[in-house]
Design a protein around this motif. Structure first.
Motif, PDB file in Angstrom:
ATOM      1  N   ALA A  76       0.825  -1.209   0.000  1.00 16.02           N
ATOM      2  CA  ALA A  76       0.000   0.000   0.000  1.00 16.02           C
ATOM      3  C   ALA A  76       0.856   1.253   0.000  1.00 16.02           C
ATOM      4  O   ALA A  76       0.479   2.285  -0.569  1.00 16.02           O
ATOM      5  N   SER A  77       2.043   1.159   0.609  1.00 16.27           N
ATOM      6  CA  SER A  77       2.942   2.315   0.675  1.00 16.27           C
ATOM      7  C   SER A  77       3.690   2.548  -0.624  1.00 16.27           C
ATOM      8  O   SER A  77       4.329   3.595  -0.791  1.00 16.27           O
ATOM      9  N   GLY A  78       3.655   1.577  -1.531  1.00 14.21           N
ATOM     10  CA  GLY A  78       4.304   1.740  -2.825  1.00 14.21           C
ATOM     11  C   GLY A  78       5.579   0.955  -3.002  1.00 14.21           C
ATOM     12  O   GLY A  78       6.296   1.158  -3.984  1.00 14.21           O
ATOM     13  N   ALA A  79       5.892   0.048  -2.069  1.00 19.22           N
ATOM     14  CA  ALA A  79       7.089  -0.773  -2.226  1.00 19.22           C
ATOM     15  C   ALA A  79       6.940  -1.673  -3.441  1.00 19.22           C
ATOM     16  O   ALA A  79       5.900  -2.302  -3.626  1.00 19.22           O
ATOM     17  N   GLY A  80       7.975  -1.712  -4.254  1.00 17.62           N
ATOM     18  CA  GLY A  80       7.920  -2.475  -5.490  1.00 17.62           C
ATOM     19  C   GLY A  80       8.640  -3.793  -5.396  1.00 17.62           C
ATOM     20  O   GLY A  80       9.345  -4.087  -4.421  1.00 17.62           O
ATOM     21  N   GLN A  81       8.445  -4.583  -6.412  1.00 16.59           N
ATOM     22  CA  GLN A  81       9.102  -5.878  -6.505  1.00 16.59           C
ATOM     23  C   GLN A  81      10.607  -5.702  -6.404  1.00 16.59           C
ATOM     24  O   GLN A  81      11.201  -4.882  -7.103  1.00 16.59           O
ATOM     25  N   ASP A  82      11.218  -6.464  -5.508  1.00 22.25           N
ATOM     26  CA  ASP A  82      12.670  -6.483  -5.331  1.00 22.25           C
ATOM     27  C   ASP A  82      13.238  -5.200  -4.726  1.00 22.25           C
ATOM     28  O   ASP A  82      14.458  -4.998  -4.753  1.00 22.25           O
ATOM     29  N   ASP A  83      12.406  -4.312  -4.187  1.00 20.77           N
ATOM     30  CA  ASP A  83      12.948  -3.175  -3.438  1.00 20.77           C
ATOM     31  C   ASP A  83      13.712  -3.691  -2.233  1.00 20.77           C
ATOM     32  O   ASP A  83      13.346  -4.711  -1.632  1.00 20.77           O
ATOM     33  N   ALA A  84      14.783  -2.974  -1.860  1.00 18.23           N
ATOM     34  CA  ALA A  84      15.579  -3.385  -0.703  1.00 18.23           C
ATOM     35  C   ALA A  84      14.771  -3.194   0.575  1.00 18.23           C
ATOM     36  O   ALA A  84      14.046  -2.205   0.733  1.00 18.23           O
ATOM     37  N   LEU A  85      14.900  -4.134   1.499  1.00 19.94           N
ATOM     38  CA  LEU A  85      14.132  -4.111   2.742  1.00 19.94           C
ATOM     39  C   LEU A  85      15.058  -4.378   3.920  1.00 19.94           C
ATOM     40  O   LEU A  85      15.871  -5.307   3.888  1.00 19.94           O
ATOM     41  N   VAL A  86      14.955  -3.538   4.952  1.00 21.69           N
ATOM     42  CA  VAL A  86      15.675  -3.726   6.215  1.00 21.69           C
ATOM     43  C   VAL A  86      14.630  -3.837   7.318  1.00 21.69           C
ATOM     44  O   VAL A  86      13.679  -3.050   7.376  1.00 21.69           O
ATOM     45  N   LEU A  87      14.794  -4.807   8.201  1.00 20.26           N
ATOM     46  CA  LEU A  87      13.852  -5.049   9.282  1.00 20.26           C
ATOM     47  C   LEU A  87      14.560  -4.856  10.617  1.00 20.26           C
ATOM     48  O   LEU A  87      15.690  -5.332  10.804  1.00 20.26           O
ATOM     49  N   SER A  88      13.906  -4.159  11.535  1.00 24.06           N
ATOM     50  CA  SER A  88      14.499  -3.949  12.848  1.00 24.06           C
ATOM     51  C   SER A  88      13.428  -4.095  13.911  1.00 24.06           C
ATOM     52  O   SER A  88      12.233  -3.882  13.649  1.00 24.06           O
ATOM     53  N   GLY A  89      13.826  -4.474  15.115  1.00 28.68           N
ATOM     54  CA  GLY A  89      12.850  -4.641  16.180  1.00 28.68           C
ATOM     55  C   GLY A  89      13.500  -4.686  17.543  1.00 28.68           C
ATOM     56  O   GLY A  89      14.650  -5.098  17.691  1.00 28.68           O
ATOM     57  N   TYR A  90      12.746  -4.242  18.520  1.00 32.56           N
ATOM     58  CA  TYR A  90      13.162  -4.283  19.916  1.00 32.56           C
ATOM     59  C   TYR A  90      12.325  -5.325  20.659  1.00 32.56           C
ATOM     60  O   TYR A  90      11.097  -5.360  20.516  1.00 32.56           O
ATOM     61  N   SER A  91      12.977  -6.197  21.411  1.00 36.16           N
ATOM     62  CA  SER A  91      12.296  -7.183  22.238  1.00 36.16           C
ATOM     63  C   SER A  91      11.399  -8.067  21.360  1.00 36.16           C
ATOM     64  O   SER A  91      11.887  -8.694  20.419  1.00 36.16           O
ATOM     65  N   GLN A  92      10.100  -8.136  21.658  1.00 34.21           N
ATOM     66  CA  GLN A  92       9.196  -8.932  20.814  1.00 34.21           C
ATOM     67  C   GLN A  92       9.301  -8.504  19.357  1.00 34.21           C
ATOM     68  O   GLN A  92       9.224  -9.341  18.448  1.00 34.21           O
ATOM     69  N   GLY A  93       9.480  -7.208  19.125  1.00 35.25           N
ATOM     70  CA  GLY A  93       9.581  -6.722  17.757  1.00 35.25           C
ATOM     71  C   GLY A  93      10.741  -7.327  17.000  1.00 35.25           C
ATOM     72  O   GLY A  93      10.662  -7.549  15.788  1.00 35.25           O
ATOM     73  N   GLY A  94      11.844  -7.621  17.710  1.00 36.47           N
ATOM     74  CA  GLY A  94      12.979  -8.269  17.057  1.00 36.47           C
ATOM     75  C   GLY A  94      12.660  -9.685  16.635  1.00 36.47           C
ATOM     76  O   GLY A  94      13.163 -10.174  15.616  1.00 36.47           O
TER      77      GLY A  94
END
Length: 532
Positions: free
Chosen positions: A351-369
């Motif tokens: 919905a935000s406009g991320a396209g196929q094969d766009d680079a993605l970084v994931l981060s999280g604290y505690s449960q979020g990790g």
């Protein structure tokens, strides 16, 4: 830096010949590191994993053994081919002296190739055996440690926990490994066969929830958490269900909130995104579209940041908890491998406009990790985005296998009880490093420290600022440099709120969408933490 501070004993976590102490941070001339007075134990850190670790070298040896095995087969095939040429030359040798010479040379070539094949085969077996022997010796040492000291660790951990004092990570991990046997013993004293029945139930639920491809005996947490989750769901104490967008976000081009890097380095920058997620409405993630500034960086990077467990009353009129980050969120990371959360994140990115094969970084604290690591390992997410980075803080991610193409860094405190809830150290690999810090920002704890002081987000922020000032950290954990390159740049950011709805309860929620490819997602661990 005005001196060196060795990492205290135990900070390296279990592992033979690894977890080397590294220089710590000396005080600046004013006696403070970040404008905050530091008393008591000086802050320090150690790094395990990364390309220089023992286990990364073992991985290289095992890859080398496969190449040697391939060379063995190739040399043997060439030897047979040369022998065939020799047979043809033997016919020519009857008529010419040149033929006789070529026959001899061909025989020598065939024999030489056969010898090379044999030597390569022996070397391949030796290399593979050496790596396997080391891993087996390390695992045996850890099992023996749990066998000899597990019961005492349970008693010690209970004593410290009940008194509200911080628990060292190695003690917590050792206690968790021994807890199933201790519980079985206590239950057996209460009623004959009850302890045995508990162990059988734990084994069955643990095997059902185990990572694909995992072998060997189940760990303590693998015996504890799946059964606890099953019992919690059966009694209604643990609620797990589909997660959806509470409100669909507009395309990133229409977001009004701009983003500029904050902090002194990669860790502080990622933590500033996590702080936004923590301050947003309950059940939210923070999504940032970044335009990296460095050479060779992707054109667009999406950073998704997950907060920790959120405590409070989030139940609707029917008694259903709608916040996916409540205690049930920990169970979802274990029982359904964050698949409901993964589906919601995918929907939010699209919905935000991320396209196929766009680079993605994931981060999280505690449960979020936990959720971040699960999504990084989700092959369906990998089919739609280029997952390049993972950064977790205070999260028990030791059971999760991170793909080799994802650069992962884990920040943990030596007395962080929730981070030790996996009962084991994070796996070590060239693409995966764990930075363990010790010490406290004493201004946060004017009185005594408690069981969760090491888990405090603000204390991690204190250490992040110190780590970002030390160039040795990034050199030992190159994943930080990669994440820094991806997140160094301006962009736009927005909090996106999710909600949990009552389940149709599919095992694999993404599989019910026709545009998704089926895959298996590996289980994680449930842990109890306070609100970040």
């Amino acid at each position: 830096m005005t001196g060196t501070v060795p990492a205290p004993a135990g900070i390296g976590r279990p592992g033979l010949l690894d977890g080397t102490d590294v220089p710590g941070r000396g005080a600046d001339p004013s006696g403070t590191a970040t404008g905050v007075a530091v008393a008591g134990e000086p802050p320090s850190y150690s790094v395990r994993g990364g390309p220089g670790s023992i286990h990364a070298n073992l991985d290289e040896l095992e890859r080398g053994s496969l190449l040697l095995a391939g060379a063995t087969d190739e040399a043997a095939a060439l030897s047979l081919r040369a022998a065939g040429w020799g047979s043809l030359m033997a016919v020519a040798a009857v008529h010419t002296s040149t033929g006789r010479a070529l026959t001899g040379r061909t025989a020598e070539l065939s024999g030489g190739l056969l010898a090379i094949s044999a030597e390569a085969g022996v070397l391949a077996v030796a290399v593979r055996t050496a790596a396997h022997t080391y891993r087996e010796a390390e695992a045996a040492a850890q099992r023996k440690m749990a066998e000899l000291y597990g019961g005492a660790a349970v008693v010690g951990a209970l004593g410290l926990g009940l008194s509200g004092r911080p628990l060292p990570v190695p003690l917590t991990e050792l206690a968790l490994q021994a807890t199933p046997e201790v519980l079985a013993g206590l239950l057996g004293l209460m009623a004959p066969g009850l302890g045995r029945g508990y162990l059988i139930a734990s084994e069955v639920t643990g095997r059902a929830a185990r990572d694909d491809g995992a072998t060997g005996a189940l760990s303590g947490p693998e015996l504890l958490y799946p059964l606890a989750t099953a019992l919690g769901r059966a009694t209604g104490l643990v609620q797990i269900g589909p997660v959806r967008l509470k409100e669909k976000p507009p395309p990133a081009e229409d977001w009004g909130q701009t983003w500029t890097p904050e902090g002194e380095g990669s860790i502080s920058t990622v933590m500033s995104h996590l702080d936004l997620a923590r301050e947003a409405a309950p059940g939210s993630v923070q999504i940032t579209r970044i335009t990296p500034e460095g050479p060779g960086a992707p054109e667009t990077v999406w950073l998704v940041s997950f907060p920790g467990t959120q405590t409070g009353d989030y139940k609707d009129g029917s008694g259903w908890s709608t916040n996916p980050w409540d205690m049930g969120g920990n169970a979802e990371a274990m029982a359904l491998d964050s698949q409901h959360v993964s589906a919601a994140v995918d929907e939010a990115l699209r919905a935000s406009g991320a396209g196929q094969d766009d680079a993605l970084v994931l981060s999280g604290y505690s449960q979020g990790g936990l959720h971040a690591a699960r999504i990084a390992a989700d092959e369906r997410i990998a089919a739609n985005y280029d997952v390049q980075g993972l950064f977790t803080i205070g999260s028990p991610t030791g059971e999760i296998r991170v793909p080799v193409g994802v650069e992962a860094a884990h920040l943990e405190h030596s007395e962080d009880f929730p981070a030790a809830a996996d009962g084991r150290a994070n796996p070590q690999a060239a693409n995966r490093a764990t930075i363990t810090v010790s010490g406290y920002d004493e201004s946060l704890f004017p009185e005594e420290k408690d069981l969760f002081s090491g888990h405090a987000f603000e204390n991690y922020a204190f250490h992040a600022a110190l780590l970002d000032r030390d160039p040795d950290v990034a050199r030992q954990a190159p994943a930080l440099e990669h994440i820094a390159a991806l997140t160094a740049g301006g962009g736009v950011t927005r909090s996106v709120q999710f909600e949990r709805v009552r389940p149709g309860n599919p095992r694999h929620p993404l599989d019910e969408r026709p545009d998704r490819r089926p895959t298996g997602i590996r289980p994680g661990l449930m842990h109890s933490v306070r609100n970040g």
